[in-house]
Design a protein around this motif. Structure first.
Motif, short mmCIF file in Angstrom:
data_model
loop_
_atom_site.label_atom_id
_atom_site.label_comp_id
_atom_site.label_asym_id
_atom_site.label_seq_id
_atom_site.Cartn_x
_atom_site.Cartn_y
_atom_site.Cartn_z
N PHE A 183 0.81 -0.97 -0.04
CA PHE A 183 0.07 -0.06 -0.01
C PHE A 183 0.77 1.40 0.17
O PHE A 183 0.22 2.34 -0.42
N CYS A 184 2.08 1.18 0.19
CA CYS A 184 2.87 2.27 0.38
C CYS A 184 3.39 2.54 -1.10
O CYS A 184 4.02 3.73 -1.44
N GLY A 185 3.32 1.70 -1.89
CA GLY A 185 3.43 1.98 -3.40
C GLY A 185 4.95 1.08 -3.84
O GLY A 185 4.91 1.07 -5.10
N ALA A 186 5.35 0.19 -3.08
CA ALA A 186 6.49 -0.56 -3.54
C ALA A 186 5.73 -1.91 -4.08
O ALA A 186 4.85 -2.19 -3.92
N THR A 187 6.54 -2.26 -5.29
CA THR A 187 6.22 -3.38 -5.96
C THR A 187 7.04 -4.66 -5.78
O THR A 187 8.21 -4.25 -6.32
N LEU A 188 6.48 -5.69 -5.27
CA LEU A 188 7.47 -6.82 -5.55
C LEU A 188 7.11 -7.95 -6.41
O LEU A 188 5.96 -8.07 -6.61
N VAL A 189 8.02 -8.59 -7.18
CA VAL A 189 7.77 -9.52 -8.03
C VAL A 189 8.56 -10.66 -7.36
O VAL A 189 9.74 -11.05 -7.20
N VAL A 190 7.57 -11.64 -6.91
CA VAL A 190 8.22 -12.67 -6.08
C VAL A 190 8.29 -13.97 -6.98
O VAL A 190 7.35 -14.30 -7.57
N GLU A 191 9.29 -14.65 -7.10
CA GLU A 191 9.32 -15.91 -7.67
C GLU A 191 9.36 -17.22 -6.70
O GLU A 191 10.24 -17.34 -5.93
N GLY A 192 8.61 -17.92 -7.17
CA GLY A 192 8.56 -19.18 -6.27
C GLY A 192 9.53 -20.13 -6.58
O GLY A 192 10.11 -20.30 -7.72
N PRO A 193 9.87 -21.19 -5.48
CA PRO A 193 9.33 -21.08 -4.24
C PRO A 193 9.77 -19.90 -3.54
O PRO A 193 11.07 -19.59 -3.41
N ALA A 194 8.89 -19.49 -2.69
CA ALA A 194 9.18 -18.30 -1.75
C ALA A 194 8.37 -18.33 -0.69
O ALA A 194 7.10 -18.67 -0.73
N GLU A 195 8.97 -17.65 0.30
CA GLU A 195 8.23 -17.20 1.51
C GLU A 195 8.60 -16.01 2.11
O GLU A 195 9.56 -15.62 2.39
N LEU A 196 7.37 -15.33 2.49
CA LEU A 196 7.59 -13.70 3.04
C LEU A 196 6.87 -13.69 4.17
O LEU A 196 5.76 -14.48 4.32
N GLU A 197 7.18 -12.91 4.86
CA GLU A 197 6.13 -12.39 6.16
C GLU A 197 6.03 -11.00 5.97
O GLU A 197 6.74 -10.08 5.91
N LEU A 198 4.48 -10.55 5.57
CA LEU A 198 4.47 -9.20 5.57
C LEU A 198 3.80 -8.77 6.73
O LEU A 198 3.14 -9.18 7.47
N GLU A 199 4.77 -7.69 7.13
CA GLU A 199 4.68 -7.04 8.31
C GLU A 199 3.78 -5.72 8.35
O GLU A 199 3.19 -5.54 9.14
N SER A 200 4.22 -5.06 7.47
CA SER A 200 3.19 -3.97 7.30
C SER A 200 3.40 -3.31 5.94
O SER A 200 3.77 -3.94 5.22
N ALA A 201 2.58 -2.14 5.71
CA ALA A 201 2.55 -1.65 4.29
C ALA A 201 3.91 -1.19 3.84
O ALA A 201 4.10 -0.93 2.71
N ILE A 202 4.85 -0.92 4.82
CA ILE A 202 6.26 -0.68 4.24
C ILE A 202 7.20 -1.41 4.77
O ILE A 202 8.48 -1.21 4.49
N TYR A 203 7.13 -2.91 5.03
CA TYR A 203 8.06 -3.78 5.64
C TYR A 203 7.61 -5.05 5.70
O TYR A 203 6.43 -5.47 6.06
N ALA A 204 8.67 -5.86 4.93
CA ALA A 204 8.37 -7.30 5.18
C ALA A 204 9.66 -8.08 5.43
O ALA A 204 10.62 -7.71 5.23
#
Lengths: 542, 173
Positions: free
Chosen positions: A170-191
């Motif tokens: 929501f802050c405007g940053a875009t990620l293109v994530v390539e699997g296999p992958a695992e992320l923890e979304l913490e907030s709108a500006i931090y992962a």
């Protein structure tokens, strides 16, 4: 229900207390009046009983609860009882008595109906820190609920097994994530990144977005960078702009465009060669998405071409043909039957589920597709792909026959998101059982806005069952009393995406148009199995 | 008067008063299906007794009297079902119910207004219970509330509607 004792007690009170009696009578009469109003429900209007009645169709059939409907048709059931009884005996049709009985009642116009005062605490809310905007070839692990493009992601774990996902914070940053992958979304500006590869695109407005890997924090200063994390190696590459690395074990370091570092196991960070091509960027993902789009379209096309020859088809509108439709919605049945072609009124041609496919957008209250489908059927299946912009009509039409006579189906969505299917068991004005209103639980949520969804309903006269489907899954199943399940069904003149024609030049009409688009509509003279509905969905999803 | 003319008059009267008859019968029986049956029976009986019909006399008292007999017959036939009122109460209350039933059109007009004032949730409940004839238990399941809470809610709604209707009727008088 009161039990035996309760009834006795009540009788005692009523017998001994005049004011209690009076109160009781008042309450009962209110209930009787509610019943009369309730019965008004979707029963036909006065002019439906007799087409020559010179009153226009009023738009107040819009009532969502069927309760604020005005009176002209409200007594229809009782009138019908009395009328049929007496018509039989006298052989005369005293329409005049219907009219005089009702014509003095006030009528209401939709716009004047007060809706409740807004309660701000009830304003719809959504939660999330980011949004999935593209999914290409993504498969999900068993422990991850599948999400769809357009879904909001709440804070928490996000994992894919294969493919690429585009996530927009929501802050405007875009990620293109390539699997296999695992992320923890913490907030709108931090992962936090557990493992996998991603490419981050951080426009100036989103500066300060950061990703953490174990003991390393990558703070973006307005740029584009790649990050890869595996059990024995962590790499950061900057493609454009600059990022700050904050390793917990050593000093903060600024990484500039074209620079890269890598760390093997628990070692120190070492300079490395930046290889931008090794990370899929947004443009690359877009072209992959287009390929996937084409493949999915091909899969649908193959299925659709086969469907055209299904002997159970009543009418199939694939909305497939490119280009100028000449305001005609071609019927896709094979062998071809141009008589089943629909006539487009108002609705605009727009892009369908895929770029290669067309759809019709229904926006204006008059937008519709007119069809004329002869014949008698028994079991039915209706299905369509629709994109709903909002359910702002009280009744949002999917498919409605012009009248509502014996054996005619009505398929629509109520403004609260319940799917609504009914077939009238008796002709207008005749006594008999009321129609069975198969109402699904509400399926609507704001996040479905603008997404293509598959809706289907099966009407099975062999098992007296109506089943509503959403996206290939049964949403609700209704066992219908036999008397309310006419075994012969018919269509005649009908509208896709709207309801009925104004009968007179100056007649007002109920606003029931769909606010959204449709890009496939099919009707079978059979009740499809759950597997067949699922197949229809699987072959047609984006 | 010509025979046909009398019949036409009769039919006109009977059709005109269907709602009042329904209001009368429903108030005494408290059940939609049963009330509809009894109204239909009453229509038939009135038709059979068309010889007693006098166009120059008020229709309603005659029709209410027949309806009362039909209600009593219904109570007799359904002794085992626990209907709210017994024969004695029907006799005691009949006059008042007739007076109220005569006003059913005004009540309905007022009600229509009052229904609009209900909250969305309450209107939904009324819709389910009366328009769609769902049982309280089914409603409770559908909206994920207890049966007791639905009963109470419906009771409150009816009271609220009754108050509102009465205020409106009083204002009109």
């Amino acid at each position: 229900m009161l039990d035996e004792q309760g009834i006795e007690r009540l009788r005692e009170i009523l017998k001994s207390d005049v004011s209690a009696r009076s109160h009781f009578v008042n309450m009962q009469m209110i209930s009787a009046a509610i019943q009369l109003e309730g019965d008004a429900g979707l029963t036909p209007q006065l002019e439906d009983i007799h087409p020559l009645t010179p009153s226009p169709r009023h738009p107040n059939t819009l009532s969502p609860s069927h309760l604020v409907t005005p009176s002209r048709r409200s007594a229809s059931f009782l009138l019908a009882v009395a009328a049929s009884l007496l018509i039989l005996m006298l052989g005369i049709w005293l329409v005049s008595s219907f009219i005089t009985d009702d014509s003095d009642r006030p009528s209401q116009v939709a716009g004047t109906v007060d809706r409740e005062v807004r309660d701000t605490s009830k304003e719809p809310t959504a939660h999330g820190v980011a949004m999935v905007t593209r999914l290409v070839g993504v498969t999900w692990g068993d422990d991850q609920t599948a999400v769809e493009a357009g879904d909001a992601l709440p804070a928490g774990r996000f994992a894919i097994q294969t493919g690429h996902a585009q996530i927009e914070f929501f802050c405007g940053a875009t990620l293109v994530v390539e699997g296999p992958a695992e992320l923890e979304l913490e907030s709108a500006i931090y992962a936090r990144m557990k493992h996998g590869r991603l490419r981050a695109h951080v426009p100036p407005a989103a500066r300060g977005f950061s990703i953490e890997v174990d003991d390393l924090k990558v703070v973006d200063l307005g740029t584009e960078f790649g990050l890869s994390v595996s059990p024995n190696s962590t790499g950061v590459q900057v493609f454009d702009g600059e990022v700050e690395l904050h390793p917990s074990t050593s000093e903060r370091r600024l990484l500039k465009s074209g620079q890269a570092v890598v760390r093997k196991a628990a070692g120190e960070y070492q300079d490395a060669q930046a290889v931008p091509e090794s990370f899929v960027d947004i443009a690359g993902l877009e072209s992959r998405a287009r390929l996937q789009d084409a493949a999915r379209y091909g899969r649908w096309k193959e299925w659709s071409d086969k469907l055209r020859r299904d002997p159970r088809l009543i009418a199939y509108y694939a909305f497939a043909e490119q280009g100028d439709w000449e305001r005609r919605l071609a019927c896709s049945n094979e062998p071809a039957n141009p008589k089943l072609d629909g006539a487009i009124v108002g609705a605009r041609e727009v892009t369908g589920r895929w770029n290669a496919k067309r759809a019709l957008e229904f926006k204006q209250p008059a937008d519709r597709v007119r069809v004329q489908i002869p014949g008698e059927y028994s079991s039915l299946t209706l299905a369509c792909w629709a994109k709903i912009d909002s359910l702002d009509r009280w009744y949002n039409s999917l498919f409605l026959t012009d009248g509502y006579d014996k054996g005619e189906p009505h398929w629509q969505i109520l403004d609260d998101g319940r799917l609504y299917f009914s077939v009238r068991p008796v002709n207008r004005g005749e006594p008999g059982p009321r129609d069975y209103k198969a109402l699904s639980p509400s399926f609507w949520k704001p996040s479905l806005n603008g997404k293509w969804i598959h809706l289907a309903v099966t009407y099975d006269v062999d098992t007296d069952t109506i089943v509503h489907y959403l996206n290939g899954k049964a949403r609700s199943r209704h066992a219908v009393p036999e008397a309310q399940m006419p075994s012969t069904t018919r269509i005649g003149t009908a509208s896709i995406g709207n309801w009925a024609l104004p009968t007179q030049p100056d007649a007002r009409f109920a606003i029931r148009n769909l606010n959204g688009s449709m890009d496939e509509f099919v009707m079978f003279a059979a009740a499809l199995t759950a597997d067949e509905v699922k197949e229809m969905y699987e072959c047609g999803r984006r | 008067m010509e025979q046909t003319e009398i019949k036409e008059q009769f039919v006109r009267q009977l059709t005109q008063h269907q709602n009042r008859l329904y209001g009368y019968v429903y108030s005494l029986l408290g059940d939609h299906g049963r009330a509809a049956d009894v109204v239909q029976e009453t229509n038939l009986v009135l038709w059979r007794k068309i010889d007693e019909f006098q166009p120059d006399k008020p229709f309603l008292p005659w029709a209410f009297a027949i309806a009362r007999f039909q209600v009593l017959a219904c109570l007799r036939d359904h002794k085992r079902d626990r209907l709210l009122l017994d024969a004695e109460l029907v006799e005691v209350m009949s006059d008042e119910v007739e007076r109220k039933a005569d006003q059913i059109d005004a009540i309905r007009a007022a009600l229509r207004h009052c229904l609009q004032l209900l909250s969305a949730n309450n209107r939904e409940l009324v819709d389910r219970r009366y328009d769609r004839g769902m049982s309280v238990a089914d409603i409770a399941e559908a909206v994920d509330r207890t049966i007791g809470s639905i009963k109470v809610a419906l009771l409150r709604i009816r009271r609220q509607l009754a108050e509102c209707v009465q205020q409106r009727l009083a204002a009109e008088e």
